[in-house]
Structures are given as C-alpha cells and as structure tokens.
Design an enzyme around this catalytic site. Sequence first.
Site, PDB file in Angstrom:
ATOM      1  NE  ARG A   1     -24.912   5.222 -14.267  1.00  0.00           N
ATOM      2  CZ  ARG A   1     -24.860   4.489 -13.150  1.00  0.00           C
ATOM      3  NH1 ARG A   1     -25.683   3.547 -13.057  1.00  0.00           N
ATOM      4  NH2 ARG A   1     -24.236   5.014 -12.180  1.00  0.00           N
TER       5      ARG A   1
ATOM      6  NE  ARG B   1     -30.927   7.053  -6.650  1.00  0.00           N
ATOM      7  CZ  ARG B   1     -29.794   6.381  -6.812  1.00  0.00           C
ATOM      8  NH1 ARG B   1     -28.570   7.256  -6.915  1.00  0.00           N
ATOM      9  NH2 ARG B   1     -29.636   5.103  -7.085  1.00  0.00           N
TER      10      ARG B   1
ATOM     11  CG  ASP C   1     -24.452   1.142   0.528  1.00  0.00           C
ATOM     12  OD1 ASP C   1     -25.369   0.202   0.294  1.00  0.00           O
ATOM     13  OD2 ASP C   1     -23.517   1.525  -0.174  1.00  0.00           O
TER      14      ASP C   1
ATOM     15  CE  LYS D   1     -30.757   2.652  -2.831  1.00  0.00           C
ATOM     16  NZ  LYS D   1     -29.873   2.099  -3.866  1.00  0.00           N
ATOM     17  CG  ASN D   2     -29.199  -1.451  -2.252  1.00  0.00           C
ATOM     18  OD1 ASN D   2     -29.793  -0.519  -3.167  1.00  0.00           O
ATOM     19  ND2 ASN D   2     -28.143  -1.102  -1.636  1.00  0.00           N
TER      20      ASN D   2
ATOM     21  CB  CYS E   1     -22.659   7.526 -10.040  1.00  0.00           C
ATOM     22  SG  CYS E   1     -22.214   6.415  -8.679  1.00  0.00           S
TER      23      CYS E   1
ATOM     24  NE  ARG F   1     -21.484   1.723  -8.430  1.00  0.00           N
ATOM     25  CZ  ARG F   1     -22.670   2.231  -7.900  1.00  0.00           C
ATOM     26  NH1 ARG F   1     -22.908   3.372  -7.838  1.00  0.00           N
ATOM     27  NH2 ARG F   1     -23.489   1.199  -7.769  1.00  0.00           N
ATOM     28  N   PRO F   2     -17.992   0.086 -13.008  1.00  0.00           N
ATOM     29  CG  PRO F   2     -15.761  -0.917 -12.988  1.00  0.00           C
ATOM     30  CD  PRO F   2     -16.575   0.142 -12.151  1.00  0.00           C
ATOM     31  CB  ILE F   3     -21.094  -3.298 -16.176  1.00  0.00           C
ATOM     32  CG1 ILE F   3     -21.015  -2.954 -17.477  1.00  0.00           C
ATOM     33  CG2 ILE F   3     -21.984  -2.278 -15.513  1.00  0.00           C
ATOM     34  CD1 ILE F   3     -22.115  -2.866 -18.428  1.00  0.00           C
ATOM     35  CG  ASP F   4     -15.022  -5.533 -15.107  1.00  0.00           C
ATOM     36  OD1 ASP F   4     -15.749  -4.532 -14.523  1.00  0.00           O
ATOM     37  OD2 ASP F   4     -14.202  -6.229 -14.883  1.00  0.00           O
ATOM     38  CG  LEU F   5     -16.452  -8.275 -12.255  1.00  0.00           C
ATOM     39  CD1 LEU F   5     -16.504  -7.999 -10.553  1.00  0.00           C
ATOM     40  CD2 LEU F   5     -15.139  -9.198 -12.451  1.00  0.00           C
TER      41      LEU F   5
ATOM     42  CB  ILE G   1     -16.779  -0.845  -1.431  1.00  0.00           C
ATOM     43  CG1 ILE G   1     -16.793  -1.852  -0.261  1.00  0.00           C
ATOM     44  CG2 ILE G   1     -17.751  -1.594  -2.303  1.00  0.00           C
ATOM     45  CD1 ILE G   1     -16.051  -3.159  -0.663  1.00  0.00           C
TER      46      ILE G   1
END
Length: 426
Positions: free
Chosen positions: A100, A407, A314, A30-31, A124, A129-133, A336
Amino acid sequence: MSAIPQKATGEIHIRGGVRLQGKVKVQGSKNAALPILAATILAEGESFLKDCPKISDVYRMLRLLQSLGGHVCWEGEGVCVSTGSITTRDMPADAITGMRSSLCLLGALLARCGSIVMEYPGGCVIGKRPIDLHLRALEQMGVCFSEEGDRICGRAPEGLRGAEIHLAMPSVGATENILLAAVTARGCTRIEGAAREPEVEALCRYLNACGARIDGVGTSCLEIQGVRRLHGAAYRIPADRIVAGTYLYAALGTRGCVLLEQAPSQHMHGVIRMAERMGALCQVTGEGLYVQSLGELTAPGMVRTGVYPGFPTDMQSVVLAVSTMAEGETRIEELIFENRFRVAGPLRQMGAEIRQTGPHNLWVGGGARLRGQRVEACELRGGAALVVAGLMAEGETVVTGCEYIERGYENICKDLRELGARIYSV
Ligand code: EPZ
C-alpha cells in the site's frame, strides 16, 4: 543490513521565539529514493544509492525488498541494494500489506516477475489516493488485473509490451510505474502527459545509468525503448526539495538567516518566489540556498498548489502555518489532494484565524500571535507544519504523532537544533 535505529516516536517539544541562524545540510529526497529503490528490482547486480535518506518510509521499502529476497546494506553515506534473488512467489503477508505504501513496486515487480499480489491501497488522511491511472496504463502494456477480496492480482503471462499511453492527469506515481514497467518491455513506450516532478527525472536518470533508454527526461513526453536487461549503478539521491522548503519557511517565519547546504534550488523556483513575496531574501550560492528574513512577514495573498513546476502541494501546510502570522490575508487553494487541510484545526488551537471557504479553499486572517499548545500531527506534511508553527509561537508547543514526521524527515529536531531552535524529541 545494519539494525534499523528505533527512534522515540513520541513527542516533539519546542520552545518558540528563537530566530533560526546557521547552516544545515539538506537530506536526500524521500520521493526520489522510494521509486529508485523499487527500480533496483530491475537491475542485475548491485546498486549503491548515495545520500539515501534514513527515514521510516525508506526503511519500510528496504524491508519489503528483503522480504522478497533482496539484500540490503547501509554503507557510509548510502545504501547498497542487490535484488538478484527477488521473487513474488509466496509473497509474505507484510509484503502484500506493505505494498500500500510502496505502490511504486507495482510496475517493477510486474516487469521483473510477471505477477503481483497486493492489498487494494485504501485512501489516506489527505485523500482517496485512487490508482486507476496506474492500472489502466499497465493493462495497455499487457497486464491482466483481477480482484480477490481486498486484494488485486496482476499478471503479465506474455510479458510486458510497449504502448502509447496518454495520462489524463500528470500523476507522479502512475508515471513512475509506467517507466518501471516500460524499461525492459518489448518495444517502445510513449507517455504523453507524464509528470515532470524532479523525482520522476531522478528516477529516469537512475534507470538510464542502469542501461535503460529513456528520452525526453524532464518533459511531459517520455519515450522508452525497452532493453533486454539492466545492470546496477551508483547514483546520488538528489536533496529533498520539500525538506529544504520546510526549513526555508521556518527561517522566514522566525525572522532568521540560514544556509541550506545542497538545497536543490533549481527545483524550488515556486517555493523561493513565494518566500520572497513574504519577505525573504534568497540567494543561490556555491554551498546551497542562503535565506534571510528582511524583517517584515507579509502574507502571500494567494497560494495555489499545482503540478510541477507549480507550487508543490507538499509545501501547502507549511506555508499555511507561516501565513497565519503574516501581515495581511491569504487565500489557499489546494488543487492536488482533496483533504489536505487537516492541520488547520491544531493551528486554530494555537491561535490562528483560518476558515475553510470551500472544499479546496482556505481563508487565513493573518497577524496572529501563535501560542504554544499540545497539538497532534495526523500526517507527514501537516506534522512538519506544526513544528514550524511551534518555532514561531510564544511558549512551549508539544507535537504528538511524530511517527508521521519521521516518515519524511531524517531528524527534524537535530536539523533545527543546528539552526539554534530549542527543540527535542522524547
Ligand atoms: C506523489 O504522490 C508523492 N508521493 C506525494 O508526496 C506528492 O504530494 C504527490 O506525488 C504530488 O506531487 C511519493 O512520491 C511517494 P499523484 P502520488 O499520483 O504519486 C490523483 C509526501 O508528502 N490520482 O501525482 O500518489 C490523486 O488522487 C507525499 O511526500 C488519480 O486520480 O501523487 C491526487 O489527487 C504526499 N488516479 C492526484 O492525482 C491515479 O491513478 C495526484 O496524485 C493516481 C492519482
């Protein structure tokens, strides 16, 4: 595109106590598939992705590509994608909200179309789950972001330019978005502190197959020389190391003996070593990974998650489930994500002895005799862990919330039935 099969998204019923035996083919990752599907936006012409997993996150990504003008078709053991007519003008609503879950479209759409509108991805179940980077790095490459309500708009009016980027932490998603923005940017981009996960490596290999110039693949220092255009490519999605790990621990926990065909053993050292500590015999063969329980199930003692090649976050919920029945105490440290212990509740319902001893720490008493219960999954990997617990428990377990499991797992019930489990979905 052929109709997306609608699976029952109800319950999984398991009658535990069966030792898993036999062999099962491990699905595509998946990833790895998700960022590579996003990367097809950058390729002129068609790409064929063999072993692309038939999971709901992939179906969602394919629908997003179609809503942006792409063409998708499942053929044989893979999926064909061509994105010649992709545009972000008049982005349809479900593309904006869908972003998202497909953050990896951010870098690709900015590179291809020069603009993007997306809903601010909220957190979630497992974390904020920030996206600053992601945003800071893309700003270094010439993107201007603005907020409009709960949406963010990104624009690169003068196109993307190469930059020297130092990631404060080796974020998988941020590394992938920078790669997708850099491969056709003007000049050279250098990423210091890049994520080294195998899925990032797979993305680099697909992009290089399309004509990109990425050096340092598999290391934490990536150097990308921007090229003018990329062509499509045929690429095989690598097997999913987390699905393989899930079935490995299911075999260990049920005292079984299985062959995981095409398991990516070379990317599972941490997972394999932990299983050997708990009483598994693991052997890499020409067909895949052979796993045999040696009889005793021993607590691993300490499980600390980390970035690759550390023990994967995971896999944390699955090893927690198996540790509840192992002889001896276990301490789990989740470094993590900040909220990845939700599955402890349902496992306690089944009889496990688990205490949270800190924001990132669990203590597991071990030696429990799990009893089948009706339990609810609330996220993907916790759901898989409840299935593993049901295989090990006495009596019947019903796992609800199976849409979360779908998923990431093509058909967990079918796979486990092939190994002898008494499991079916309704
Ligand atoms: C990817 O998520 C995977 N998802 C996750 O798998 C996996 O658990 C994770 O990598 C770690 O290996 C996909 O590839 C689709 P990160 P991602 O950015 O990219 C923080 C599964 O079950 N962070 O490496 O979101 C973040 O909050 C899923 O298959 C920032 O602070 O992971 C987290 O604590 C779950 N700022 C940590 O870094 C940022 O800008 C790791 O996140 C980005 C991340």
